[in-house]
Write a protein that holds these residues in place. Structure first.
Motif, short mmCIF file in Angstrom:
data_model
loop_
_atom_site.label_atom_id
_atom_site.label_comp_id
_atom_site.label_asym_id
_atom_site.label_seq_id
_atom_site.Cartn_x
_atom_site.Cartn_y
_atom_site.Cartn_z
N MET A 45 0.14 8.10 -9.76
CA MET A 45 0.01 7.27 -10.97
C MET A 45 1.08 6.16 -10.96
O MET A 45 0.77 4.99 -11.19
N ASP A 64 2.69 4.85 -8.51
CA ASP A 64 2.46 3.88 -7.43
C ASP A 64 1.22 3.01 -7.66
O ASP A 64 0.94 2.12 -6.87
N GLY A 65 0.47 3.30 -8.72
CA GLY A 65 -0.73 2.52 -9.01
C GLY A 65 -1.93 2.88 -8.16
O GLY A 65 -2.92 2.15 -8.16
N VAL A 66 -1.85 4.00 -7.43
CA VAL A 66 -3.00 4.44 -6.64
C VAL A 66 -4.09 4.94 -7.59
O VAL A 66 -5.25 4.59 -7.47
N ILE A 67 -3.69 5.76 -8.56
CA ILE A 67 -4.59 6.18 -9.63
C ILE A 67 -4.37 5.19 -10.76
O ILE A 67 -3.26 5.06 -11.28
N THR A 68 -5.42 4.48 -11.12
CA THR A 68 -5.28 3.41 -12.12
C THR A 68 -5.81 3.79 -13.49
O THR A 68 -5.69 3.02 -14.42
N GLY A 69 -6.41 4.96 -13.61
CA GLY A 69 -6.91 5.39 -14.91
C GLY A 69 -8.05 6.37 -14.74
O GLY A 69 -8.42 6.73 -13.62
N ASN A 80 0.83 -1.19 0.00
CA ASN A 80 0.00 0.00 0.00
C ASN A 80 0.87 1.24 0.00
O ASN A 80 1.87 1.31 0.71
#
Length: 152
Positions: free
Chosen positions: A46, A48-53, A2
């Motif tokens: 982005m 870190d993959g927190v916002i995925t799109g 996380n």
């Protein structure tokens, strides 16, 4: 893993969830940070993959999908990946979740009408190998909860 999110990150996410079309300048103004800081945080979220799109929310009724239902399925649990691939091939399946509890899989199905929904459930879902049973819950009204979009 996380990502570590502070209060500013959470405010950025809440603003973007409310309006994913915000410019960097508008985002910075709403969160009251510099544009450079807003841009750097956005890029990190982005990466870190927190916002995925980003996506548009579309009213299903206005595009001709007037019947919606949750379909709960009991399945043989030996091959979730194969089942996932078969479910993704059905355009009316808009969301799927592997569940714990009484049912194994929950689907959100959106169809043109009751007849189309019947075909999806009885002719497509129930014919997938490994699907043992289905239970359909018709949706009378969709209600979006804007408060659920705010983190923390």
């Amino acid at each position: 893993m996380n990502a570590e999110l502070d209060e500013i990150d959470r405010r950025i996410l809440a603003e973007l969830e409310a309006d994913g079309r915000l410019s960097g300048r508008a985002l910075a103004e709403r969160v009251t940070i510099s544009r450079a800081n807003a841009y750097a945080r956005f890029e990190r979220l982005m990466a870190d993959g927190v916002i995925t799109g980003f996506t548009a929310r579309v009213d299903p009724v206005k595009v001709g999908l007037t019947t919606s239902a949750y379909v709960a399925m009991t399945v043989r649990q030996n091959n979730w990946r194969d089942l996932q691939a078969q479910l993704r091939a059905i355009p009316e399946v808009r969301h799927m979740a592997l569940m714990g509890g009484e049912f194994d899989v929950m689907l959100l199905v959106r169809a043109a009408d009751n007849d189309a929904l019947r075909r999806v459930v009885l002719e497509q879902l129930q014919n997938i190998p490994g699907v043992l049973s289905t239970k359909t819950f018709l949706i009378f009204e969709d209600v979006d909860n804007p408060a659920s979009r705010h983190l923390g």
